[in-house]
Scaffold this motif. Structure first.
Motif, short mmCIF file in Angstrom:
data_model
loop_
_atom_site.label_atom_id
_atom_site.label_comp_id
_atom_site.label_asym_id
_atom_site.label_seq_id
_atom_site.Cartn_x
_atom_site.Cartn_y
_atom_site.Cartn_z
N ASP A 1 5.91 -40.29 9.66
CA ASP A 1 5.20 -41.10 8.66
C ASP A 1 6.16 -42.15 8.14
O ASP A 1 7.27 -41.80 7.72
N GLU A 2 5.76 -43.39 8.14
CA GLU A 2 6.67 -44.43 7.66
C GLU A 2 5.90 -45.36 6.73
O GLU A 2 4.82 -45.84 7.09
N ASP A 3 6.47 -45.64 5.56
CA ASP A 3 5.83 -46.57 4.63
C ASP A 3 6.15 -47.99 5.07
O ASP A 3 7.29 -48.43 4.99
N LEU A 4 5.16 -48.69 5.58
CA LEU A 4 5.39 -50.01 6.18
C LEU A 4 5.72 -51.09 5.16
O LEU A 4 6.33 -52.09 5.50
N LEU A 5 5.29 -50.90 3.93
CA LEU A 5 5.47 -51.98 2.96
C LEU A 5 6.66 -51.77 2.03
O LEU A 5 6.89 -52.56 1.13
N GLU A 6 7.38 -50.68 2.30
CA GLU A 6 8.53 -50.41 1.44
C GLU A 6 9.51 -51.56 1.56
O GLU A 6 9.93 -51.92 2.65
N THR A 7 9.88 -52.11 0.44
CA THR A 7 10.75 -53.27 0.53
C THR A 7 12.20 -52.91 0.21
O THR A 7 12.99 -53.76 -0.16
N ALA A 8 12.53 -51.64 0.33
CA ALA A 8 13.91 -51.23 0.10
C ALA A 8 14.82 -51.91 1.12
O ALA A 8 14.40 -52.21 2.22
N SER A 9 16.04 -52.13 0.74
CA SER A 9 16.97 -52.79 1.65
C SER A 9 17.34 -51.86 2.79
O SER A 9 17.20 -50.65 2.65
N PRO A 10 17.77 -52.43 3.92
CA PRO A 10 18.12 -51.58 5.06
C PRO A 10 19.21 -50.60 4.68
O PRO A 10 19.90 -50.78 3.69
N GLN A 11 19.32 -49.54 5.51
CA GLN A 11 20.28 -48.47 5.23
C GLN A 11 21.61 -49.03 4.75
O GLN A 11 22.20 -49.86 5.43
N LYS A 12 22.07 -48.54 3.60
CA LYS A 12 23.39 -48.98 3.16
C LYS A 12 24.44 -48.31 4.04
O LYS A 12 25.43 -48.89 4.40
N ILE B 1 -0.65 -45.62 -3.63
CA ILE B 1 -1.18 -45.49 -2.27
C ILE B 1 -0.23 -46.26 -1.36
O ILE B 1 0.17 -47.39 -1.68
N ALA B 2 0.16 -45.67 -0.25
CA ALA B 2 1.11 -46.33 0.65
C ALA B 2 0.44 -46.66 1.98
O ALA B 2 -0.40 -45.92 2.47
N ARG B 3 0.82 -47.78 2.55
CA ARG B 3 0.34 -48.16 3.89
C ARG B 3 1.30 -47.50 4.88
O ARG B 3 2.46 -47.89 4.99
N MET B 4 0.79 -46.48 5.60
CA MET B 4 1.65 -45.68 6.46
C MET B 4 1.44 -45.97 7.93
O MET B 4 0.30 -46.14 8.37
N ARG B 5 2.56 -45.97 8.67
CA ARG B 5 2.45 -45.91 10.11
C ARG B 5 2.69 -44.44 10.46
O ARG B 5 3.74 -43.90 10.13
N SER B 6 1.73 -43.79 11.08
CA SER B 6 1.88 -42.36 11.40
C SER B 6 1.81 -42.18 12.90
O SER B 6 0.96 -42.75 13.57
N LEU B 7 2.73 -41.37 13.42
CA LEU B 7 2.74 -41.12 14.86
C LEU B 7 1.48 -40.35 15.27
O LEU B 7 1.04 -39.46 14.55
N ASP B 8 0.94 -40.70 16.39
CA ASP B 8 -0.31 -40.10 16.85
C ASP B 8 -0.06 -39.41 18.18
O ASP B 8 1.03 -39.49 18.75
N ALA B 9 -1.08 -38.76 18.68
CA ALA B 9 -0.96 -38.05 19.95
C ALA B 9 -2.24 -38.29 20.74
O ALA B 9 -3.33 -38.03 20.24
N CYS B 10 -2.10 -38.75 21.99
CA CYS B 10 -3.29 -39.18 22.74
C CYS B 10 -4.12 -38.01 23.28
O CYS B 10 -5.15 -38.23 23.90
N TYR B 11 -3.67 -36.77 23.03
CA TYR B 11 -4.49 -35.62 23.45
C TYR B 11 -5.37 -35.14 22.31
O TYR B 11 -6.00 -34.08 22.41
N TYR B 12 -5.38 -35.88 21.19
CA TYR B 12 -6.31 -35.58 20.12
C TYR B 12 -7.55 -36.44 20.33
O TYR B 12 -7.46 -37.63 20.61
N GLU B 13 -8.71 -35.84 20.13
CA GLU B 13 -9.96 -36.57 20.31
C GLU B 13 -10.03 -37.77 19.38
O GLU B 13 -10.53 -38.84 19.76
N GLY B 14 -9.55 -37.58 18.16
CA GLY B 14 -9.62 -38.65 17.17
C GLY B 14 -8.78 -39.87 17.53
O GLY B 14 -8.94 -40.94 16.95
N PHE B 15 -7.90 -39.73 18.50
CA PHE B 15 -7.02 -40.82 18.92
C PHE B 15 -7.80 -42.06 19.32
O PHE B 15 -7.41 -43.18 19.00
#
Lengths: 332, 676
Positions: free
Chosen positions: A64-75, A254-268
């Motif tokens: 799960d990754e918050d796409l809009l997080e504007t935190a600076s890159p890893q210090k 509410i966060a805009r998330m990029r979530s990893l998916d799996a193509c063997y799920y019907e919902g994919f």
């Protein structure tokens, strides 16, 4: 390409120094099994192992990754030590994928500060078949640093700007090398023999899948076995399919998330109205084989599989990805 | 990122998995390869077991109901109210007006303390938990047949079986990693016989599928035994050496010819004969069963029938050969072992046995009641009747998991005081006076015991969310406030105490569990644990017992008004009442809403098309759901999952119970279906 040498003793010292100024990810054995983890003590790092249960992809791409997080890159920069050729090559594929139409900012914000030290393999593991998909056991390019065991130490190759900077930083522990050590390295690599069970012709498989040579009965058997756990896709270091949702984090956020998916799920691939163009297990499995062994070869000149073998370990249907590919190879 | 090794919080298989932890959040899962419960495998729920943990619905604070609304409160206030009320009600109505519901989702340590709280502090044996809704017929039945009621074999023995007989078990959806072993057995050449009213994935690979009507298991099993005895294929030497009452069995199965059984079960007589001959010739053979046979008014008898069949053919007490109930919840085996049960102390030692009771009185320092208490089934009935006044319910949602939920509603409304301890708000908690937030499996240490009797560690990966606390600590806090000291410096001390009192756990300690857990019976510190029970035909009760069992139909049979048999059950992607899986996007996306499975011909007759809305009604209530029109179910039978709280299947089921085990008949009642 820079070529150097580092003794085993000095490597341990180097890793100890890295821990002080970066986050170090390395293989450890906390419960009797080898895992990649953030490491606090260089003494806990293991050097003799086939591969870790998890892949270093976990640090490059989160579930799960918050796409809009504007935190600076890893210090703190991140160093991954002990990645095998297959895992490094898989991350290379992700790098290509996330730059295919535009450079994905969320991905590269993290990726740009990660240095990977690849540890070339000395032999094939029980589930490995990297040689058949050009995924290893040794890389000729596409890495930061690669270490090959030549006895008292490692032959060290550096193939990126990031790596050259790293070498300079620890130059006290790294020595120059010569022809003798280079020959040792070449010999060691030549001695890694791929077992017959791990062998297939990727060219043939590419053709047979593209021309749909495998009969319906083949797909039907796999479909009956598959338990749609998604494990093979969730553990694969080369998988990158994702979906984007809005996730409620708390009453006010509410966060805009990029979530990893799996193509063997019907919902994919189910559409909003309920219709699903890839509804049966049989079609889903064909899609995966096609994507990894035809489409990605076309697009990236690299298969979507680097032969790490983890998916064979975890499948509760005894599907066996490698055996299935070998069967496809044999169809004429 | 660090990885913490723990056990899955879903089903009774007890797969070992690593939780990935980054920035104090659980962010993913991978399986353990070396641990024998799952050997590197997980099902779809296990792979996604991390996602519900941080859901925004998590209860993070104690809640007190003030003028009908829940208000956040501090722990001291909440616990004071709890202690005060239990004390007051105990004084006014006596100890047996109180009851505690332990939890098959929580640790052994918490359950041990919960039953100790009930017995040593409240002074009652009214302690039970949700095993009552599923496998208490297993405990009751196998205790009568074998002397002890647990899975007799280990999972890893299944792939080496020559034969597998699965009745009332949909392992591909309910126990996927045990199904993996059945799949492997088939790949190794085993023959599979399946008895199930539906064409499940298990039935698809069966060599013989006996598709019987729900509630006709006894007739089917008696007929199989009839054929085996008539053909002289029973194991005479095993029967002579290791059993009692064989004549009782032969007398009763006399009339269960395959033809007679066909008239009851709907299975062709010829197929019954074929199955019996196949069964008798397979050795070693593993019998597997779950709720398809236990969730009936004849649940205990159904279990004893399976045991009869196993004893008859010598299929018990050997490697890969036995009677294997697959336990449902992550710690239902443990909650039973720890005696969150009304009639036994930890380790299945009876409360009405004077010598045993004296041992526990000495250990706990107080006199104990000799009278077995009420089951959760009867606590609900007695709450309606005004005899049970106060309940402490931990990790269970009877408003969704008990049959005929309207009768549960009346019972809860009638209580004077209700405390509910949970990780999410649910329908039962809405009736509570106080809600206490517990910690999820990822937020605490402890042990779970899986279906193959393996006691395994769970390990804390992150701290409890908000003000939530580990459940065992909450029980201690209540006990301390009621004047009975429960002071454990750390959780492993609790297991040490259990080991000192329950012989089957005698050799268990946290250090001994590190490598791969331990399978009970494990009576002492040197004992390596036990792979399979009743070895060499030496049963826990000495000799195994046959029981004469006659077919009895379900409590509510079909008639012209309600012509369908409604049977309920589970799917792969959801878990029980959906508390966790409905809050996991990957799982909920697969099946976001309720549906009813109906046969093609029945649907055509009623004018119902696939996915169209229809109305399913019983004498208890009605639901509007979409239709899943299929050939996987027999004509005259419909099937519905109970995972969807907004369309709860238990609104329809009947509160008819097995008289011995008090388990509800979730698997059969009368229904009608109409097009909407």
């Amino acid at each position: 390409m820079l070529e150097k040498y580092i003794s085993k003793q000095n490597l341990k010292k180097l890793l100890g120094r890295v821990i002080k100024n970066s986050t170090l990810v390395a293989p450890v054995r906390p419960y009797g099994e080898v895992l990649f983890e953030d490491v606090k003590f260089a003494d806990s790092i293991v050097f003799d192992f086939e591969n870790a249960l998890n892949s270093p992809k976990d640090w490059v791409l989160l579930n799960d990754e918050d796409l809009l997080e504007t935190a600076s890159p890893q210090k703190k920069p991140l160093v991954i030590f002990g990645a095998r050729a297959c895992d490094t090559k898989a991350i290379g594929l992700l790098d290509k994928f996330f730059a295919r139409t535009f450079k994905d900012p969320a991905y590269f914000k993290k990726r740009d500060s990660i240095l990977i030290i690849t540890l070339a393999c000395e032999n094939y593991g029980r589930n490995c078949f990297c040689g058949s998909v050009d995924g290893g056991p040794y890389l000729t390019d596409g890495f930061d640093i690669q270490l090959t065991d030549i006895g008292e130490g490692y032959f060290l190759e550096a193939a990126s700007k990031k790596a050259e900077g790293f070498i300079k930083r620890y130059s006290g522990l790294i020595k120059n090398t010569g022809a003798a050590q280079k020959k040792l390295k070449e010999d060691n690599i030549k001695n890694i023999k791929q077992p017959e069970e791990a062998r297939f012709s990727l060219e043939n498989v590419y053709k047979n899948i593209g021309e749909e040579k495998a009969p319906d009965a083949f797909w039907k058997d796999l479909a009956q076995r598959c338990q749609s756990c998604g494990g093979c896709l969730l553990i694969c270091p080369a998988c990158s399919c994702f979906y984007v949702t809005d996730k409620k984090i708390s009453a006010k956020k509410i966060a805009r998330m990029r979530s990893l998916d799996a193509c063997y799920y019907e919902g994919f691939s189910r559409m909003a109205g309920g219709y699903n163009p890839v509804a049966t297990r049989s079609l889903m499995m064909r899609r995966k084989f096609y994507h990894k062994l035809v489409q990605q070869l076309d697009e990236f000149n690299q298969a979507g599989c680097t032969g790490c073998g983890r998916c064979n370990e975890i499948c509760p249907g005894n599907v066996n990805w490698l055996e299935s590919i070998k069967r496809i190879d044999k169809y004429v | 990122m660090k990885l913490v090794l723990t056990a899955c919080p879903y089903c009774g298989t007890g797969c070992n998995l690593y939780l990935k932890v980054a920035d104090k959040r659980v962010v993913g899962v991978i399986p353990s390869v070396s641990r024998s419960a799952n050997r590197g495998h997980l099902c779809v729920k296990g792979w996604n077991a991390w996602e519900f943990i941080h859901h925004s619905d998590r209860l993070k604070s104690p809640l007190i109901k003030i003028r009908g609304k829940f208000k956040e409160a501090g722990w001291d206030d909440a616990l004071d109210i709890v202690a005060r009320n239990f004390k007051k009600i105990k004084k006014k109505y006596g100890p047996d007006s109180l009851g505690i519901w332990g939890s098959a989702r929580c640790t052994n340590e918490m359950n041990y303390l919960a039953q100790k709280l009930a017995r040593a502090v409240f002074g009652t044996n009214n302690v039970d938990h949700c095993a009552r809704t599923c496998h208490s017929p297993t405990v009751a039945g196998l205790v009568r047949s074998f002397g002890s009621g647990a899975m007799t074999n280990s999972y890893d023995e299944i792939p080496q079986a020559a034969g597998i007989f699965a009745i009332g078990s949909n392992a591909p959806e309910a126990h996927p990693i045990i199904w993996w072993r059945i799949r492997t057995a088939k790949d190794n050449g085993a023959k599979i016989i399946v008895a199930d009213p539906r064409k499940t994935k298990l039935a698809e690979i069966a060599d013989i599928h006996l598709q019987h009507y729900p509630g006709t298991d006894i007739a089917l099993l008696n007929a199989l035994m009839h054929v085996i005895v008539k053909a002289d294929l029973h194991d005479k030497s095993f029967i002579a050496r290791c059993s009692l009452d064989f004549e009782k069995l032969t007398r009763v199965i006399e009339k269960y010819t395959p033809e007679y059984a066909e008239s009851i079960t709907g299975v062709p007589a010829g197929l019954i004969k074929e199955a019996a001959f196949l069964y008798a010739g397979l050795k070693p053979l593993s019998n597997i069963y779950t709720l398809g046979i236990t969730e009936h008014t004849t649940g205990t008898e159904n279990v004893m029938s399976v045991a009869n069949l196993a004893i008859l053919t010598g299929n018990v007490g050997k490697r890969s050969s036995g009677v294997n109930p697959l336990r449902g919840q992550n710690n239902v085996q443990g909650a039973c072992d720890m005696a969150a049960l009304p009639d036994v102390y930890p380790g299945y030692q009876r409360v009405d046995n004077d010598e045993i009771r004296r041992k526990f009185e000495a250990a706990w320092g107080v006199p104990l009641s000799p009278n077995p208490g009420l089951t959760v089934t009867d606590m609900i009935i007695q709450a309606s009747a005004g005899k049970i006044k106060a309940l402490y319910i931990i990790g269970e949602d009877p408003m969704r998991s008990d049959p005929n939920i309207n009768h549960v509603k009346k019972a809860l409304e009638n209580l004077e005081f209700l405390v509910v301890q949970e990780i999410f708000m649910n329908k039962t908690a809405e009736f509570a006076d106080v809600i206490l937030p517990g910690a999820s499996f990822a937020e605490k240490d402890g042990t779970f015991t899986n279906s193959e009797r393996r006691i395994q560690r769970i390990r804390k990966a992150i701290g409890p969310l908000g003000k939530a606390r580990p459940d065992w600590k909450i029980v201690c806090d209540i006990s301390n406030r009621l004047g009975y000291a429960m002071k454990y410096k750390n959780i492993s001390e609790i297991m040490d105490e259990v080991a000192s009192l329950a012989p089957i756990y005698g050799g268990v300690s946290f250090e001994r569990l590190e490598e791969d857990g331990l399978q009970w019976p494990c009576p002492d510190k040197e004992h390596p644990g036990t792979k399979y029970l009743h070895e060499n035909g030496k049963f826990t009760c000495g000799l195994a017992k046959f029981h004469a069992i006659k077919h009895r139909p379900p409590a509510e049979e079909c008639d012209s008004e309600y012509p369908f048999i409604l049977t309920t059950g589970r799917m792969l992607f959801h878990y029980n009442v959906g508390t966790m899986t409905r809050r996991t996007p990957a799982l909920n996306r697969e099946y976001p809403d309720n549906f009813v499975q109906i046969n093609f011909n029945d649907a055509a007759r009623l004018g119902i098309t696939n996915n169209a809305a229809c109305r399913v009604a019983t004498r208890r209530g009605g639901l509007k759901v979409r239709a899943d029109v299929t050939d996987k179910i027999k004509e005259g039978v419909i099937w519905m999952p109970f995972h969807f709280t907004e369309a709860p299947a238990n609104l329809l089921t009947k509160d008819a119970f097995c008289p011995i085990a008090r388990t509800g008949e979730y698997k059969a009642c009368a229904a009608r279906v109409e097009k909407c």
